[in-house]
Design a protein around this motif. Structure first.
Motif, PDB file in Angstrom:
ATOM      1  N   GLU A  74      30.499 110.525  17.919  1.00 54.54           N
ATOM      2  CA  GLU A  74      29.316 109.762  17.512  1.00 54.54           C
ATOM      3  C   GLU A  74      28.198 110.595  16.926  1.00 54.54           C
ATOM      4  O   GLU A  74      27.240 110.066  16.382  1.00 54.54           O
ATOM      5  CB  GLU A  74      28.748 109.020  18.732  1.00 54.54           C
ATOM      6  N   GLY A  75      28.278 111.876  17.138  1.00 54.22           N
ATOM      7  CA  GLY A  75      27.146 112.723  16.751  1.00 54.22           C
ATOM      8  C   GLY A  75      26.235 112.923  17.958  1.00 54.22           C
ATOM      9  O   GLY A  75      26.248 112.102  18.897  1.00 54.22           O
ATOM     10  N   LEU A  76      25.430 113.985  17.943  1.00 53.80           N
ATOM     11  CA  LEU A  76      24.638 114.374  19.101  1.00 53.80           C
ATOM     12  C   LEU A  76      23.599 113.313  19.473  1.00 53.80           C
ATOM     13  O   LEU A  76      23.495 112.874  20.616  1.00 53.80           O
ATOM     14  CB  LEU A  76      23.935 115.712  18.794  1.00 53.80           C
ATOM     15  N   ARG A  77      22.894 112.832  18.456  1.00 48.87           N
ATOM     16  CA  ARG A  77      21.795 111.885  18.700  1.00 48.87           C
ATOM     17  C   ARG A  77      22.337 110.588  19.310  1.00 48.87           C
ATOM     18  O   ARG A  77      21.821 110.103  20.324  1.00 48.87           O
ATOM     19  CB  ARG A  77      21.081 111.603  17.382  1.00 48.87           C
ATOM     20  N   SER A  78      23.353 110.111  18.708  1.00 44.92           N
ATOM     21  CA  SER A  78      23.917 108.844  19.174  1.00 44.92           C
ATOM     22  C   SER A  78      24.446 108.993  20.596  1.00 44.92           C
ATOM     23  O   SER A  78      24.305 108.090  21.421  1.00 44.92           O
ATOM     24  CB  SER A  78      25.029 108.413  18.222  1.00 44.92           C
ATOM     25  N   TYR A  79      25.043 110.163  20.854  1.00 45.95           N
ATOM     26  CA  TYR A  79      25.576 110.372  22.209  1.00 45.95           C
ATOM     27  C   TYR A  79      24.443 110.437  23.230  1.00 45.95           C
ATOM     28  O   TYR A  79      24.527 109.839  24.302  1.00 45.95           O
ATOM     29  CB  TYR A  79      26.403 111.656  22.249  1.00 45.95           C
ATOM     30  N   LEU A  80      23.394 111.139  22.883  1.00 42.45           N
ATOM     31  CA  LEU A  80      22.297 111.309  23.839  1.00 42.45           C
ATOM     32  C   LEU A  80      21.593 109.986  24.136  1.00 42.45           C
ATOM     33  O   LEU A  80      21.003 109.821  25.207  1.00 42.45           O
ATOM     34  CB  LEU A  80      21.280 112.335  23.321  1.00 42.45           C
ATOM     35  N   LYS A  81      21.715 109.043  23.192  1.00 40.47           N
ATOM     36  CA  LYS A  81      21.080 107.734  23.420  1.00 40.47           C
ATOM     37  C   LYS A  81      21.705 107.007  24.604  1.00 40.47           C
ATOM     38  O   LYS A  81      21.085 106.136  25.198  1.00 40.47           O
ATOM     39  CB  LYS A  81      21.217 106.860  22.168  1.00 40.47           C
TER      40      LYS A  81
END
Lengths: 250, 253
Positions: free
Chosen positions: A130-137
């Motif tokens: 998902e990519g870092l940002r999406s995962y951290l969400k």
């Protein structure tokens, strides 16, 4: 009574040492990799296949089907990790029936190591997908208030994974040890059989739970038709997945 | 329940190595083999499907051809039957015609043979009767008969019609008398006298004996003649016999 293979030191040099856990793990590794190499070096793609190849295909296909069923995703990327988890644990547990062999999974160090692998693998797969940002969400889902609980959940489930496997295998060994001293005949055999079943189930649970954690971290990649159901997956609430029941039984 | 962190680290490394090993020796080869086999099976299925399609098409084609062949053979058989029938009818008619022709020919031939036979019979009969008559009259001929013949001849010469008399008078410069028997002088004189009276006074009369006349006497002047001859009667008999036999033949045919 201490039956953890960690305490059996085979070789020691300064702070480095080789204990039974490592030795038995290498044995299992040699067994798995060597057996696979022996069988797969003569693979055929004709209609009639050797029975050993057939057995490997059944195992691999079974793991792939399980991954597909749990994650609703193509199993290609997860197969090496989840499959190896399952195969390693199940062979370690089943090898416990060999006299003198102590299952490395009965060592908390081993189960911790495996749980740490899962702990690292989950965000890795999530970020890759998902990519870092999406995962951290995921951690502030549904509200940022949930962030500490989600982080605690990450750690607690890792500890739960490690302790669950360790506890089951170690307890099985201890029970057999106790029964051997009390009733040397018949009962230990029954318990040994029970230990085999428990070993296989624990391997399955460990692998499936790992897959569930990974799947929940890669929820955005799921098949659209399954999205409403799968969207309830989040790192802190794995019990809402279709393996929640299995988790409860453990 | 203590954790040996060295062991933990070693097990993490071991696990990762095992992942690599199994990926290298187990998952990839097995999945590749399965994919190859699946592809092969799919290819074979596709090939089989294509073959089946081809086979079905060919089967349909051959079925059509067989049907056409059957139809054409039926048609040809019918045509052949019709032709054979026609030929048979034609041959029958031809043979019937031939038989008819042969029968007609045969009948004609038979008729011809019959007629020839009857003609020959007739001729022979007439000749036989004639010869018999001749023999009889020759046997009977004597002086009295000759005198009687001359008397009849003279009577006929005297009583002839005027038309003939006129024609004879016109060409009576020379008159020839032929007789079957020898005429004595008295008779010759009598005849000459009557000729001179009836026809021409100056006519020259010549006499001769002729064996052609069976029994009789003939006066000839130019193109005209007066006679009494048994030959005439025999000819009449012949004609009558012929007529009678012809009538019989017709009725027979």
């Amino acid at each position: 009574m201490n039956i953890s293979p960690d305490s059996i030191i085979l070789w020691e040099w300064k702070f480095l040492h080789i204990n039974a856990t490592m030795a038995f793990t290498w044995g299992i590794m040699v067994l798995l990799a060597g057996g696979s190499w022996l069988i797969t070096r003569r693979l055929t793609s004709v209609a009639e296949i050797p029975r050993w190849q057939n057995m490997l295909e059944v195992i691999v296909t079974g793991i792939r089907d399980q991954i597909r069923e749990v994650s609703r995703q193509e199993p290609g990327l997860y197969l090496p990790f989840v499959g190896t988890l399952f195969l390693f644990i199940v062979s370690a547990n089943l090898m416990a029936i060999v006299p003198g062999f102590i299952a490395p999974t009965g060592s908390l160090s081993t189960t911790t190591a495996l749980a740490i692998c899962v702990f690292v693998a989950v965000p890795l797969f999530g970020i890759v997908h998902e990519g870092l940002r999406s995962y951290l969400k995921h951690y502030i889902h549904p509200t940022p208030l949930m962030l500490p609980f989600n982080i605690i959940g990450e750690f607690s489930r890792t500890i739960a994974l490690a302790v669950r496997l360790y506890g089951n295998i170690m307890s099985g060994s201890i029970i057999i040890g106790i029964l051997l001293s009390l009733t040397p005949f018949f009962f230990p055999i029954v318990m040994q059989l029970l230990g085999l079943i428990t070993g296989v189930i624990q391997a399955y649970i460990f692998a499936i739970l790992s897959m569930v954690y990974i799947a929940s971290a890669t929820a955005a990649q799921q098949i659209p038709s399954d999205k409403p159901e799968q969207s309830s997956h989040n790192p802190g609430n794995p019990k809402k997945t279709n393996t929640g029941e299995t988790d409860g039984q453990s | 329940m203590d954790i040996d962190w060295l062991t933990v680290f070693a097990q993490i490394v071991n696990f990762l190595v095992l992942v690599w090993l199994l990926q290298h020796f187990l998952y990839r080869p097995v999945i590749d083999a399965m994919d190859r086999r699946e592809k092969r099976i799919a290819d074979r299925l596709e090939e089989a499907q294509q073959r089946e399609q081809t086979a079905t098409q060919k089967a349909r084609l051959y079925e059509n051809k067989r049907f056409e062949l059957e139809q054409s053979s039926k048609q040809r058989l019918q045509e052949a039957e019709t032709a054979a029938q026609q030929h048979r009818v034609k041959l029958l008619e031809q043979s019937r015609d031939e038989i008819q022709q042969q029968r007609d020919q045969w009948q004609q031939q038979l008729q011809q043979e019959q007629q020839d036979y009857l003609r020959a019979l007739r001729k022979n009969s007439v000749q036989a009767i004639q010869q018999t008559g001749r023999h009889i009259l020759a046997d009977l001929a004597d002086t009295e008969l000759e005198a009687q013949i001359i008397a009849v001849f003279l009577k006929r010469l005297t009583n002839m019609d005027d038309d003939l008399r006129q024609k004879l008078q016109n060409s009576a410069s020379r008159v020839d008398i032929s007789s079957a028997f020898d005429l004595d002088d008295a008779t010759q004189n009598l005849i000459t006298q009557i000729i001179h009276q009836q026809l021409n006074e100056s006519a020259t009369v010549k006499y001769k004996q002729s064996s052609d006349l069976v029994c009789g006497i003939l006066l000839k002047a130019g193109d005209y003649q007066v006679s009494w001859n048994l030959e005439n009667h025999l000819q009449m008999l012949d004609e009558q016999l012929q007529n009678a036999l012809n009538g019989g033949t017709v009725s027979d045919a």
